[in-house]
Design a protein around this motif. Structure first.
Motif, PDB file in Angstrom:
ATOM      1  N   SER A 134       0.805  -1.227   0.000  1.00 27.57           N
ATOM      2  CA  SER A 134       0.000   0.000   0.000  1.00 27.57           C
ATOM      3  C   SER A 134       0.832   1.269   0.000  1.00 27.57           C
ATOM      4  O   SER A 134       0.330   2.337  -0.351  1.00 27.57           O
ATOM      5  CB  SER A 134      -0.923   0.020   1.216  1.00 27.57           C
ATOM      6  OG  SER A 134      -0.152   0.101   2.404  1.00 27.57           O
ATOM      7  N   GLY A 135       2.093   1.164   0.373  1.00 28.70           N
ATOM      8  CA  GLY A 135       2.939   2.334   0.594  1.00 28.70           C
ATOM      9  C   GLY A 135       2.905   3.395  -0.477  1.00 28.70           C
ATOM     10  O   GLY A 135       2.847   4.584  -0.175  1.00 28.70           O
ATOM     11  N   ASP A 136       2.955   3.006  -1.722  1.00 28.29           N
ATOM     12  CA  ASP A 136       2.976   3.975  -2.816  1.00 28.29           C
ATOM     13  C   ASP A 136       1.601   4.162  -3.452  1.00 28.29           C
ATOM     14  O   ASP A 136       1.480   4.858  -4.452  1.00 28.29           O
ATOM     15  CB  ASP A 136       3.968   3.517  -3.896  1.00 28.29           C
ATOM     16  CG  ASP A 136       5.398   3.481  -3.383  1.00 28.29           C
ATOM     17  OD1 ASP A 136       5.749   4.334  -2.543  1.00 28.29           O
ATOM     18  OD2 ASP A 136       6.152   2.592  -3.799  1.00 28.29           O
ATOM     19  N   LYS A 137       0.583   3.541  -2.875  1.00 29.21           N
ATOM     20  CA  LYS A 137      -0.742   3.568  -3.508  1.00 29.21           C
ATOM     21  C   LYS A 137      -1.761   4.447  -2.792  1.00 29.21           C
ATOM     22  O   LYS A 137      -2.687   4.936  -3.420  1.00 29.21           O
ATOM     23  CB  LYS A 137      -1.291   2.142  -3.593  1.00 29.21           C
ATOM     24  CG  LYS A 137      -0.493   1.260  -4.529  1.00 29.21           C
ATOM     25  CD  LYS A 137      -1.138  -0.096  -4.670  1.00 29.21           C
ATOM     26  CE  LYS A 137      -0.525  -0.820  -5.815  1.00 29.21           C
ATOM     27  NZ  LYS A 137       0.226  -1.905  -5.653  1.00 29.21           N
ATOM     28  N   HIS A 164       9.807   3.345  -0.592  1.00 35.20           N
ATOM     29  CA  HIS A 164      11.091   3.669  -1.198  1.00 35.20           C
ATOM     30  C   HIS A 164      10.933   4.435  -2.507  1.00 35.20           C
ATOM     31  O   HIS A 164      11.854   5.112  -2.931  1.00 35.20           O
ATOM     32  CB  HIS A 164      11.889   2.390  -1.458  1.00 35.20           C
ATOM     33  CG  HIS A 164      12.079   1.561  -0.226  1.00 35.20           C
ATOM     34  ND1 HIS A 164      12.861   1.961   0.823  1.00 35.20           N
ATOM     35  CD2 HIS A 164      11.554   0.367   0.132  1.00 35.20           C
ATOM     36  CE1 HIS A 164      12.829   1.047   1.774  1.00 35.20           C
ATOM     37  NE2 HIS A 164      12.037   0.068   1.378  1.00 35.20           N
ATOM     38  N   LYS A 165       9.781   4.338  -3.126  1.00 31.71           N
ATOM     39  CA  LYS A 165       9.587   4.932  -4.446  1.00 31.71           C
ATOM     40  C   LYS A 165       9.808   6.442  -4.416  1.00 31.71           C
ATOM     41  O   LYS A 165      10.520   6.978  -5.267  1.00 31.71           O
ATOM     42  CB  LYS A 165       8.196   4.614  -4.990  1.00 31.71           C
ATOM     43  CG  LYS A 165       7.988   5.106  -6.419  1.00 31.71           C
ATOM     44  CD  LYS A 165       6.604   4.776  -6.924  1.00 31.71           C
ATOM     45  CE  LYS A 165       6.347   5.200  -8.339  1.00 31.71           C
ATOM     46  NZ  LYS A 165       6.917   6.437  -8.780  1.00 31.71           N
ATOM     47  N   ASP A 166       9.214   7.147  -3.444  1.00 34.10           N
ATOM     48  CA  ASP A 166       9.374   8.601  -3.376  1.00 34.10           C
ATOM     49  C   ASP A 166      10.837   8.988  -3.201  1.00 34.10           C
ATOM     50  O   ASP A 166      11.329   9.916  -3.839  1.00 34.10           O
ATOM     51  CB  ASP A 166       8.546   9.190  -2.226  1.00 34.10           C
ATOM     52  CG  ASP A 166       7.054   9.150  -2.493  1.00 34.10           C
ATOM     53  OD1 ASP A 166       6.666   8.931  -3.662  1.00 34.10           O
ATOM     54  OD2 ASP A 166       6.279   9.340  -1.542  1.00 34.10           O
ATOM     55  N   VAL A 167      11.533   8.270  -2.339  1.00 28.21           N
ATOM     56  CA  VAL A 167      12.949   8.555  -2.104  1.00 28.21           C
ATOM     57  C   VAL A 167      13.752   8.249  -3.367  1.00 28.21           C
ATOM     58  O   VAL A 167      14.608   9.043  -3.778  1.00 28.21           O
ATOM     59  CB  VAL A 167      13.473   7.738  -0.899  1.00 28.21           C
ATOM     60  CG1 VAL A 167      14.981   7.890  -0.749  1.00 28.21           C
ATOM     61  CG2 VAL A 167      12.761   8.167   0.375  1.00 28.21           C
ATOM     62  N   ASP A 168      13.460   7.118  -3.986  1.00 29.92           N
ATOM     63  CA  ASP A 168      14.161   6.750  -5.220  1.00 29.92           C
ATOM     64  C   ASP A 168      13.916   7.783  -6.316  1.00 29.92           C
ATOM     65  O   ASP A 168      14.846   8.192  -7.021  1.00 29.92           O
ATOM     66  CB  ASP A 168      13.711   5.367  -5.704  1.00 29.92           C
ATOM     67  CG  ASP A 168      14.111   4.251  -4.753  1.00 29.92           C
ATOM     68  OD1 ASP A 168      14.947   4.486  -3.855  1.00 29.92           O
ATOM     69  OD2 ASP A 168      13.562   3.140  -4.907  1.00 29.92           O
ATOM     70  N   ASP A 169      12.652   8.209  -6.465  1.00 23.95           N
ATOM     71  CA  ASP A 169      12.316   9.210  -7.484  1.00 23.95           C
ATOM     72  C   ASP A 169      12.993  10.545  -7.191  1.00 23.95           C
ATOM     73  O   ASP A 169      13.492  11.212  -8.109  1.00 23.95           O
ATOM     74  CB  ASP A 169      10.801   9.409  -7.572  1.00 23.95           C
ATOM     75  CG  ASP A 169      10.082   8.213  -8.176  1.00 23.95           C
ATOM     76  OD1 ASP A 169      10.762   7.310  -8.727  1.00 23.95           O
ATOM     77  OD2 ASP A 169       8.836   8.174  -8.085  1.00 23.95           O
ATOM     78  N   ALA A 170      13.012  10.950  -5.923  1.00 26.51           N
ATOM     79  CA  ALA A 170      13.651  12.213  -5.551  1.00 26.51           C
ATOM     80  C   ALA A 170      15.142  12.170  -5.863  1.00 26.51           C
ATOM     81  O   ALA A 170      15.700  13.131  -6.414  1.00 26.51           O
ATOM     82  CB  ALA A 170      13.420  12.503  -4.065  1.00 26.51           C
ATOM     83  N   LEU A 171      15.778  11.075  -5.523  1.00 25.38           N
ATOM     84  CA  LEU A 171      17.201  10.927  -5.813  1.00 25.38           C
ATOM     85  C   LEU A 171      17.451  10.990  -7.314  1.00 25.38           C
ATOM     86  O   LEU A 171      18.357  11.695  -7.780  1.00 25.38           O
ATOM     87  CB  LEU A 171      17.721   9.605  -5.234  1.00 25.38           C
ATOM     88  CG  LEU A 171      19.197   9.303  -5.463  1.00 25.38           C
ATOM     89  CD1 LEU A 171      20.070  10.372  -4.805  1.00 25.38           C
ATOM     90  CD2 LEU A 171      19.539   7.930  -4.923  1.00 25.38           C
ATOM     91  N   GLU A 172      16.635  10.296  -8.070  1.00 25.36           N
ATOM     92  CA  GLU A 172      16.789  10.288  -9.530  1.00 25.36           C
ATOM     93  C   GLU A 172      16.573  11.686 -10.113  1.00 25.36           C
ATOM     94  O   GLU A 172      17.273  12.089 -11.049  1.00 25.36           O
ATOM     95  CB  GLU A 172      15.818   9.291 -10.159  1.00 25.36           C
ATOM     96  CG  GLU A 172      16.030   9.063 -11.634  1.00 25.36           C
ATOM     97  CD  GLU A 172      17.424   8.543 -11.991  1.00 25.36           C
ATOM     98  OE1 GLU A 172      17.932   8.926 -13.055  1.00 25.36           O
ATOM     99  OE2 GLU A 172      18.011   7.775 -11.198  1.00 25.36           O
TER     100      GLU A 172
END
Length: 177
Positions: A134-137, A164-172
């Motif tokens: 549910s974390g990213d949904k 982790h998606k938000d952190v990964d996207d922010a880093l990218e």
């Protein structure tokens, strides 16, 4: 997995927990048929005594329907683990819940082994699995409601293990030039 086996039953209890946003094993095992009304599960959380009302997901209906035939035999409980325990004896309920959790986890471990799942599979993992999926949904505020956390901080801390998606996207976004 053999229909009606202890592994099959353990899977059902795990799925019941998961489909209700990872409700704790004690709350699952204390669920009575009288808690199911008007298409909703109504219960008082064991941990903090909060009243909860959740819509019964379609996927749960098939699970609980199997256990309906044992409604009287199970002393009104959906699942059989607490059927023979004096509900007024808190220590007996706690002991029976711990024993049931241990047994459920044993059979879940066997399921994991057969399915070649390398991580532990336990009743508590249903809560983590729900959080991970549910974390990213859905919003953190909705997760707070589903987890029945009093504080959004608790939910944020809990979900930080899964989101982790938000952190990964922010880093990218920063380094992806």
């Amino acid at each position: 997995m053999e229909f009606g086996s202890k592994e099959w039953h353990s899977r059902n209890v795990w799925l019941f927990s998961f489909y209700f946003a990872g409700i704790r094993v004690a709350d699952v095992l204390k669920t009575k048929w009288s808690d199911i009304k008007d298409g909703r599960l109504h219960y008082r959380m064991n941990k903090n005594q909060k009243l909860v009302s959740l819509k019964i997901p379609e996927k749960v209906l098939g699970i609980i329907e199997f256990y309906r035939k044992d409604k009287i035999l199970n002393n009104g409980f959906v699942f059989p683990e607490l059927a023979l325990v004096d509900e007024k004896d808190k220590k007996a309920v706690l002991d029976a819940t711990r024993c049931a959790n241990k047994n459920l986890n044993k059979y879940l471990g066997r399921i994991a082994e057969k399915a070649e799942i390398e991580k532990p599979l336990t009743m508590h993992i249903s809560r983590h699995t729900f959080g991970n999926i549910s974390g990213d949904k859905i919003s953190i505020q909705m997760l707070q409601k589903l987890y029945r956390h009093s504080s959004i901080t608790t939910t944020v801390n809990y979900q930080s293990n899964f989101m982790h998606k938000d952190v990964d996207d922010a880093l990218e976004n920063v380094i992806g030039f």
